[in-house]
Design an enzyme around this catalytic site. Structure first.
Site, PDB file in Angstrom:
ATOM      1  N   ASP A 121       0.818  -1.219   0.000  1.00 62.09           N
ATOM      2  CA  ASP A 121       0.000   0.000   0.000  1.00 62.09           C
ATOM      3  C   ASP A 121       0.850   1.267   0.000  1.00 62.09           C
ATOM      4  O   ASP A 121       2.086   1.210   0.167  1.00 62.09           O
ATOM      5  CB  ASP A 121      -0.964  -0.009   1.201  1.00 62.09           C
ATOM      6  CG  ASP A 121      -0.283  -0.365   2.520  1.00 62.09           C
ATOM      7  OD1 ASP A 121       0.957  -0.398   2.572  1.00 62.09           O
ATOM      8  OD2 ASP A 121      -1.002  -0.614   3.498  1.00 62.09           O
ATOM      9  N   ASP A 123      -7.821  -2.607  14.219  1.00 67.56           N
ATOM     10  CA  ASP A 123      -9.205  -2.916  13.832  1.00 67.56           C
ATOM     11  C   ASP A 123      -9.275  -4.125  12.887  1.00 67.56           C
ATOM     12  O   ASP A 123     -10.308  -4.388  12.278  1.00 67.56           O
ATOM     13  CB  ASP A 123      -9.873  -1.692  13.190  1.00 67.56           C
ATOM     14  CG  ASP A 123      -9.169  -1.215  11.918  1.00 67.56           C
ATOM     15  OD1 ASP A 123      -8.173  -1.845  11.498  1.00 67.56           O
ATOM     16  OD2 ASP A 123      -9.622  -0.206  11.335  1.00 67.56           O
ATOM     17  N   GLU A 126      -9.741  -1.775   5.264  1.00 70.30           N
ATOM     18  CA  GLU A 126     -10.421  -1.504   6.525  1.00 70.30           C
ATOM     19  C   GLU A 126     -11.675  -2.378   6.650  1.00 70.30           C
ATOM     20  O   GLU A 126     -12.139  -2.952   5.663  1.00 70.30           O
ATOM     21  CB  GLU A 126     -10.820  -0.023   6.568  1.00 70.30           C
ATOM     22  CG  GLU A 126      -9.639   0.947   6.555  1.00 70.30           C
ATOM     23  CD  GLU A 126      -8.948   1.080   7.915  1.00 70.30           C
ATOM     24  OE1 GLU A 126      -9.095   0.186   8.770  1.00 70.30           O
ATOM     25  OE2 GLU A 126      -8.247   2.092   8.102  1.00 70.30           O
ATOM     26  N   HIS A 167      -7.408  -4.563  10.136  1.00 70.75           N
ATOM     27  CA  HIS A 167      -7.108  -4.339   8.716  1.00 70.75           C
ATOM     28  C   HIS A 167      -5.769  -4.948   8.330  1.00 70.75           C
ATOM     29  O   HIS A 167      -4.859  -5.082   9.144  1.00 70.75           O
ATOM     30  CB  HIS A 167      -7.187  -2.848   8.328  1.00 70.75           C
ATOM     31  CG  HIS A 167      -6.071  -1.981   8.823  1.00 70.75           C
ATOM     32  ND1 HIS A 167      -6.241  -1.016   9.780  1.00 70.75           N
ATOM     33  CD2 HIS A 167      -4.771  -1.900   8.460  1.00 70.75           C
ATOM     34  CE1 HIS A 167      -5.102  -0.392   9.992  1.00 70.75           C
ATOM     35  NE2 HIS A 167      -4.180  -0.905   9.210  1.00 70.75           N
TER      36      HIS A 167
HETATM   37  C1  GLP Z   1      -0.686   0.513   8.636  1.00 70.94           C
HETATM   38  C2  GLP Z   1      -0.280  -0.284   7.395  1.00 70.94           C
HETATM   39  C3  GLP Z   1      -0.473  -1.762   7.605  1.00 70.94           C
HETATM   40  C4  GLP Z   1       0.157  -2.178   8.916  1.00 70.94           C
HETATM   41  C5  GLP Z   1      -0.534  -1.471  10.057  1.00 70.94           C
HETATM   42  C6  GLP Z   1       0.020  -1.854  11.424  1.00 70.94           C
HETATM   43  O1  GLP Z   1      -2.035   0.808   8.667  1.00 70.94           O
HETATM   44  N1  GLP Z   1      -0.993   0.106   6.210  1.00 70.94           N
HETATM   45  O2  GLP Z   1       0.098  -2.463   6.516  1.00 70.94           O
HETATM   46  O3  GLP Z   1       0.054  -3.563   9.074  1.00 70.94           O
HETATM   47  O4  GLP Z   1      -0.345  -0.090   9.879  1.00 70.94           O
HETATM   48  O5  GLP Z   1       1.186  -1.136  11.680  1.00 70.94           O
HETATM   49  P1  GLP Z   1       2.198  -1.440  12.831  1.00 70.94           P
HETATM   50  O6  GLP Z   1       2.975  -2.629  12.406  1.00 70.94           O
HETATM   51  O7  GLP Z   1       3.063  -0.209  12.924  1.00 70.94           O
HETATM   52  O8  GLP Z   1       1.404  -1.671  14.062  1.00 70.94           O
END
Ligand code: GLP
Length: 241
Positions: free
Chosen positions: A67, A135, A142, A137
């Site tokens: 993404d 949440d 989402e 995702h």
């Molecule tokens: C963002 C990214 C996700 C990631 C998530 C969790 O929203 N788009 O790909 O998995 O954050 O991030 P973290 O690993 O910093 O908790």
């Protein structure tokens, strides 16, 4: 099918993820699906250390990232393009032309989504790395995102924007509200998936993914349908299982 590995600490989590990565890197022309966020940073550090000490080469590796934000330039310090270069690509010998990160800079994000999905049409990702949002995702899919979604423009939830505000001087006004993301169906095409989650704030999402009902309320629950998912957790993230 989930293979669940519960580790003592983040270093062990990263080591377990790296072990699976290293297997994939033995292939002749590995295809990696890569993720941003704090969860895979330890894995990327181990990949860099291994490249330096063992000479593991990425010359034949192609990568596709999950993404990218819409509305900030690639050169912005919080763009996922910059994140990947700073945390991995600049430190290994992967060729720039083999790196794919969606581009959120252009006028026509829908067209970029179409092109990104098209770039993956004849490709099978050997190993997809995932984190998970609080949440549930994955990527930026989402809650409510259809399970058959392909690469698309996503509106970010308040909670996701709040979680990410720490990277934008804690200023919610600076956090983008849209992103381009691989869809859930795109992610499901990967042969093998490793999902990394640590910390108590991921415990509910991890529970929903593995033990919850399979529905779009928890996007990661689609992984219940995948044949080869390894979930690498610390005790806090595993605490509701
Ligand atoms: C963002 C990214 C996700 C990631 C998530 C969790 O929203 N788009 O790909 O998995 O954050 O991030 P973290 O690993 O910093 O908790």
């Amino acid at each position: 099918m989930f293979n669940i590995i519960i580790c003592q600490n983040y270093d062990e989590v990263s080591r377990e993820a790296f072990r699976i990565m290293k297997e994939t890197l033995k292939k002749e022309a590995p295809v990696l699906g890569l993720a941003t966020g704090s969860s895979p940073i330890g894995l990327y550090k181990k990949m860099i250390a291994d490249h330096n000490s063992e000479g593991t080469s990425y010359r034949n590796v192609r990568s596709w990232n999950l993404d990218e934000y819409i509305g900030i330039p690639r050169t912005h310090e919080q763009s996922y393009w910059t994140f990947m270069h700073e945390n991995l690509f600049d430190h290994i010998d992967i060729a720039e032309e083999n790196i794919h990160v969606p581009c959120g800079e252009g006028e026509d994000a829908e067209e970029e989504c179409r092109k990104y999905e098209e770039s993956l049409r004849d490709v099978v990702i050997d190993l997809q790395i995932l984190g998970i949002g609080a949440d549930g995702h994955i990527g930026f899919n989402e809650p409510g995102t259809p399970f058959d979604s392909v690469t698309h423009v996503a509106e970010l939830e308040e909670q996701t924007r709040r979680d990410n505000a720490r990277f934008f001087d804690d200023n919610m006004d600076l956090v983008p509200s849209k992103a381009i993301t691989m869809g859930l169906a795109t992610i499901m095409r990967a042969s093998k998936i490793v999902l990394i989650a640590t910390g108590e704030n991921k415990a509910d999402a991890v529970y929903g993914m593995i033990k919850g009902e399979k529905n779009t309320g928890c996007p990661a629950s689609i992984l219940q349908e995948h044949a080869d998912v390894t979930v690498v957790l610390d005790h806090a993230a595993a605490s509701r299982l």
